[in-house]
Design a protein around this motif. Structure first.
Motif, PDB file in Angstrom:
ATOM      1  N   LEU A   1       0.200  15.116 -14.548  1.00  0.00           N
ATOM      2  CA  LEU A   1      -0.769  14.397 -14.076  1.00  0.00           C
ATOM      3  C   LEU A   1      -0.220  12.945 -13.968  1.00  0.00           C
ATOM      4  CD1 LEU A   1      -4.113  15.307 -16.032  1.00  0.00           C
ATOM      5  CD2 LEU A   1      -3.522  15.952 -13.572  1.00  0.00           C
ATOM      6  N   ALA A   2       0.572  12.372 -14.627  1.00  0.00           N
ATOM      7  CA  ALA A   2       1.185  11.315 -14.312  1.00  0.00           C
ATOM      8  C   ALA A   2       2.105  11.206 -13.374  1.00  0.00           C
ATOM      9  CB  ALA A   2       1.832  10.716 -15.879  1.00  0.00           C
ATOM     10  N   MET A   3       2.916  12.402 -12.903  1.00  0.00           N
ATOM     11  CA  MET A   3       3.646  12.525 -12.127  1.00  0.00           C
ATOM     12  C   MET A   3       2.747  12.322 -10.620  1.00  0.00           C
ATOM     13  SD  MET A   3       6.501  12.437 -13.137  1.00  0.00           S
ATOM     14  CE  MET A   3       7.056  11.947 -14.735  1.00  0.00           C
ATOM     15  N   VAL A   4       1.883  13.213 -10.735  1.00  0.00           N
ATOM     16  CA  VAL A   4       1.062  13.429  -9.510  1.00  0.00           C
ATOM     17  C   VAL A   4       0.199  11.945  -9.090  1.00  0.00           C
ATOM     18  CG1 VAL A   4      -1.129  14.344  -8.516  1.00  0.00           C
ATOM     19  CG2 VAL A   4       0.430  15.916  -9.707  1.00  0.00           C
ATOM     20  N   GLU A   5      -0.244  11.352 -10.176  1.00  0.00           N
ATOM     21  CA  GLU A   5      -0.940  10.214 -10.169  1.00  0.00           C
ATOM     22  C   GLU A   5       0.278   8.965  -9.404  1.00  0.00           C
ATOM     23  OE1 GLU A   5      -3.914   7.699  -9.719  1.00  0.00           O
ATOM     24  OE2 GLU A   5      -4.098   9.771 -10.531  1.00  0.00           O
ATOM     25  N   SER A   6       1.367   9.169  -9.741  1.00  0.00           N
ATOM     26  CA  SER A   6       2.120   8.056  -9.251  1.00  0.00           C
ATOM     27  C   SER A   6       2.554   8.084  -7.914  1.00  0.00           C
ATOM     28  CB  SER A   6       3.554   8.385 -10.183  1.00  0.00           C
ATOM     29  OG  SER A   6       4.232   9.596  -9.512  1.00  0.00           O
ATOM     30  N   LEU A   7       2.266   9.362  -7.182  1.00  0.00           N
ATOM     31  CA  LEU A   7       2.408   9.393  -5.637  1.00  0.00           C
ATOM     32  C   LEU A   7       1.292   8.585  -5.001  1.00  0.00           C
ATOM     33  CD1 LEU A   7       3.082  13.092  -5.454  1.00  0.00           C
ATOM     34  CD2 LEU A   7       4.626  11.457  -5.126  1.00  0.00           C
ATOM     35  N   CYS A   8       0.152   8.791  -5.569  1.00  0.00           N
ATOM     36  CA  CYS A   8      -1.112   7.723  -4.838  1.00  0.00           C
ATOM     37  C   CYS A   8      -0.686   6.402  -5.415  1.00  0.00           C
ATOM     38  CB  CYS A   8      -2.438   8.274  -5.905  1.00  0.00           C
ATOM     39  SG  CYS A   8      -3.762   7.684  -5.047  1.00  0.00           S
ATOM     40  N   ILE A   9       0.096   6.092  -6.494  1.00  0.00           N
ATOM     41  CA  ILE A   9       0.256   4.628  -6.823  1.00  0.00           C
ATOM     42  C   ILE A   9       1.341   4.068  -5.650  1.00  0.00           C
ATOM     43  CG2 ILE A   9       1.337   2.989  -8.326  1.00  0.00           C
ATOM     44  CD1 ILE A   9      -0.203   4.944 -10.493  1.00  0.00           C
ATOM     45  N   TYR A  10       2.209   5.226  -5.481  1.00  0.00           N
ATOM     46  CA  TYR A  10       3.023   4.457  -4.376  1.00  0.00           C
ATOM     47  C   TYR A  10       2.438   4.224  -2.976  1.00  0.00           C
ATOM     48  CZ  TYR A  10       6.895   6.293  -7.626  1.00  0.00           C
ATOM     49  OH  TYR A  10       7.611   6.416  -8.678  1.00  0.00           O
ATOM     50  N   ALA A  11       1.411   5.394  -2.433  1.00  0.00           N
ATOM     51  CA  ALA A  11       0.894   5.320  -1.431  1.00  0.00           C
ATOM     52  C   ALA A  11      -0.033   3.614  -1.440  1.00  0.00           C
ATOM     53  CB  ALA A  11      -0.068   6.448  -1.361  1.00  0.00           C
ATOM     54  N   LEU A  12      -0.541   3.379  -2.603  1.00  0.00           N
ATOM     55  CA  LEU A  12      -1.175   2.194  -2.906  1.00  0.00           C
ATOM     56  C   LEU A  12      -0.274   1.068  -2.691  1.00  0.00           C
ATOM     57  CD1 LEU A  12      -3.780   0.371  -3.688  1.00  0.00           C
ATOM     58  CD2 LEU A  12      -2.925   0.829  -6.019  1.00  0.00           C
ATOM     59  N   VAL A  13       1.051   0.903  -3.252  1.00  0.00           N
ATOM     60  CA  VAL A  13       2.023  -0.066  -2.824  1.00  0.00           C
ATOM     61  C   VAL A  13       2.090  -0.245  -1.564  1.00  0.00           C
ATOM     62  CG1 VAL A  13       4.162  -0.777  -3.550  1.00  0.00           C
ATOM     63  CG2 VAL A  13       2.811   0.047  -5.277  1.00  0.00           C
ATOM     64  N   ILE A  14       2.594   0.907  -0.974  1.00  0.00           N
ATOM     65  CA  ILE A  14       2.933   0.892   0.652  1.00  0.00           C
ATOM     66  C   ILE A  14       1.713   0.134   1.484  1.00  0.00           C
ATOM     67  CG2 ILE A  14       3.304   2.283   2.769  1.00  0.00           C
ATOM     68  CD1 ILE A  14       5.599   2.030   0.642  1.00  0.00           C
ATOM     69  N   SER A  15       0.353   0.648   1.176  1.00  0.00           N
ATOM     70  CA  SER A  15      -0.779  -0.122   1.873  1.00  0.00           C
ATOM     71  C   SER A  15      -0.994  -1.385   1.486  1.00  0.00           C
ATOM     72  CB  SER A  15      -2.133   0.642   1.152  1.00  0.00           C
ATOM     73  OG  SER A  15      -1.937   2.250   1.663  1.00  0.00           O
ATOM     74  N   LEU A  16      -0.791  -1.735   0.211  1.00  0.00           N
ATOM     75  CA  LEU A  16      -0.574  -3.318   0.002  1.00  0.00           C
ATOM     76  C   LEU A  16       0.456  -3.942   0.911  1.00  0.00           C
ATOM     77  CD1 LEU A  16      -1.543  -3.228  -3.749  1.00  0.00           C
ATOM     78  CD2 LEU A  16      -3.233  -3.919  -1.719  1.00  0.00           C
ATOM     79  N   ILE A  17       1.639  -3.410   0.816  1.00  0.00           N
ATOM     80  CA  ILE A  17       2.560  -4.100   1.502  1.00  0.00           C
ATOM     81  C   ILE A  17       2.398  -4.263   3.080  1.00  0.00           C
ATOM     82  CG2 ILE A  17       5.014  -3.851   2.391  1.00  0.00           C
ATOM     83  CD1 ILE A  17       5.773  -2.864  -0.320  1.00  0.00           C
ATOM     84  N   LEU A  18       1.518  -3.210   3.697  1.00  0.00           N
ATOM     85  CA  LEU A  18       1.111  -3.243   4.933  1.00  0.00           C
ATOM     86  C   LEU A  18       0.239  -4.405   5.276  1.00  0.00           C
ATOM     87  CD1 LEU A  18       0.870   0.563   6.066  1.00  0.00           C
ATOM     88  CD2 LEU A  18       2.508  -1.294   6.853  1.00  0.00           C
ATOM     89  N   LEU A  19      -0.759  -4.657   4.252  1.00  0.00           N
ATOM     90  CA  LEU A  19      -1.762  -5.483   4.383  1.00  0.00           C
ATOM     91  C   LEU A  19      -1.324  -6.836   4.114  1.00  0.00           C
ATOM     92  CD1 LEU A  19      -4.783  -3.532   2.479  1.00  0.00           C
ATOM     93  CD2 LEU A  19      -4.359  -4.045   5.151  1.00  0.00           C
ATOM     94  N   TYR A  20      -0.457  -7.102   3.277  1.00  0.00           N
ATOM     95  CA  TYR A  20      -0.035  -8.454   2.894  1.00  0.00           C
ATOM     96  C   TYR A  20       1.231  -9.139   3.274  1.00  0.00           C
ATOM     97  CZ  TYR A  20      -4.424  -8.210   0.025  1.00  0.00           C
ATOM     98  OH  TYR A  20      -5.546  -8.114  -0.605  1.00  0.00           O
ATOM     99  N   ALA A  21       2.019  -8.178   3.694  1.00  0.00           N
ATOM    100  CA  ALA A  21       3.477  -8.535   4.105  1.00  0.00           C
ATOM    101  C   ALA A  21       3.565  -8.807   5.839  1.00  0.00           C
ATOM    102  CB  ALA A  21       4.527  -7.716   3.631  1.00  0.00           C
ATOM    103  N   TYR A  22       3.245  -7.597   6.527  1.00  0.00           N
ATOM    104  CA  TYR A  22       3.584  -7.477   7.762  1.00  0.00           C
ATOM    105  C   TYR A  22       2.947  -8.309   8.702  1.00  0.00           C
ATOM    106  CZ  TYR A  22       5.041  -5.477  12.433  1.00  0.00           C
ATOM    107  OH  TYR A  22       5.531  -5.535  13.686  1.00  0.00           O
ATOM    108  N   PRO A  23       1.560  -8.227   8.621  1.00  0.00           N
ATOM    109  CA  PRO A  23       0.628  -8.750   9.761  1.00  0.00           C
ATOM    110  C   PRO A  23       1.043 -10.198   9.837  1.00  0.00           C
ATOM    111  CG  PRO A  23      -0.664  -7.401   8.338  1.00  0.00           C
ATOM    112  CD  PRO A  23       0.720  -7.607   7.670  1.00  0.00           C
ATOM    113  N   MET A  24       1.274 -10.978   8.891  1.00  0.00           N
ATOM    114  CA  MET A  24       1.578 -12.437   9.149  1.00  0.00           C
ATOM    115  C   MET A  24       2.906 -12.795   9.775  1.00  0.00           C
ATOM    116  SD  MET A  24      -1.355 -13.309   8.330  1.00  0.00           S
ATOM    117  CE  MET A  24      -1.789 -14.880   7.878  1.00  0.00           C
ATOM    118  N   ALA A  25       3.693 -11.797   9.679  1.00  0.00           N
ATOM    119  CA  ALA A  25       4.976 -12.034  10.162  1.00  0.00           C
ATOM    120  C   ALA A  25       4.954 -12.066  11.807  1.00  0.00           C
ATOM    121  CB  ALA A  25       6.039 -11.117   9.854  1.00  0.00           C
ATOM    122  N   ALA A  26       4.221 -11.316  12.437  1.00  0.00           N
ATOM    123  CA  ALA A  26       4.257 -11.298  14.046  1.00  0.00           C
ATOM    124  C   ALA A  26       3.800 -12.261  14.607  1.00  0.00           C
ATOM    125  CB  ALA A  26       3.257  -9.842  14.387  1.00  0.00           C
ATOM    126  N   PRO A  27       2.724 -12.980  14.235  1.00  0.00           N
ATOM    127  CA  PRO A  27       2.290 -14.270  14.869  1.00  0.00           C
ATOM    128  C   PRO A  27       3.363 -15.356  14.749  1.00  0.00           C
ATOM    129  CG  PRO A  27       0.786 -13.667  13.275  1.00  0.00           C
ATOM    130  CD  PRO A  27       1.772 -12.767  13.342  1.00  0.00           C
TER     131      PRO A  27
END
Length: 122
Positions: free
Chosen positions: A88-114
């Motif tokens: 279960l910990a291994m399966v849950e880590s996949l969702c945590i990786y998706a959360l990290v990628i989502s947070l990177i998308l939200l907080y890192a990329y959008p401000m770089a374009a303007p």
């Protein structure tokens, strides 16, 4: 302590300098940034939703198998439980990786374009 104060002061000046650059952007770049941010938020939402859905299904199947195994052989319940929790910990880590990628998308990329557009980099 003086070194920390110097670093904090320089960081504050740098932050204020970037705020002036961001406020000086034209309306077209800001409208484009708003569209990019909306698309990024949508992508992050769908990504974490799909990851959580898949994780939930995987964990449900794992728990079902562990309960069935314990029902068939109650003496092995300790080993089954430990193995299930590790899985279960291994399966849950996949969702945590998706959360990290989502947070990177939200907080890192959008401000770089303007800022890049304003500086003439794109």
């Amino acid at each position: 302590m003086k070194k920390f104060s110097l670093i904090a002061g320089l960081t504050g000046l740098f932050t204020l300098g970037l705020a002036a650059v961001a406020m000086a952007a034209d309306a077209g770049a800001m409208a484009e940034a708003a569209k990019l941010f909306a698309a990024t938020v949508t992508a992050a939402g769908f990504g974490i939703g799909i990851a959580a859905f898949g994780t939930g299904i995987g964990q449900g199947i794992a728990i079902k198998g562990a309960v069935e195994g314990t029902a068939r052989n109650p003496e092995a319940s300790g080993k089954i439980t430990v193995t299930m929790l590790i899985g279960l910990a291994m399966v849950e880590s996949l969702c945590i990786y998706a959360l990290v990628i989502s947070l990177i998308l939200l907080y890192a990329y959008p401000m770089a374009a303007p800022v890049a557009k304003f500086l003439g980099m794109s």
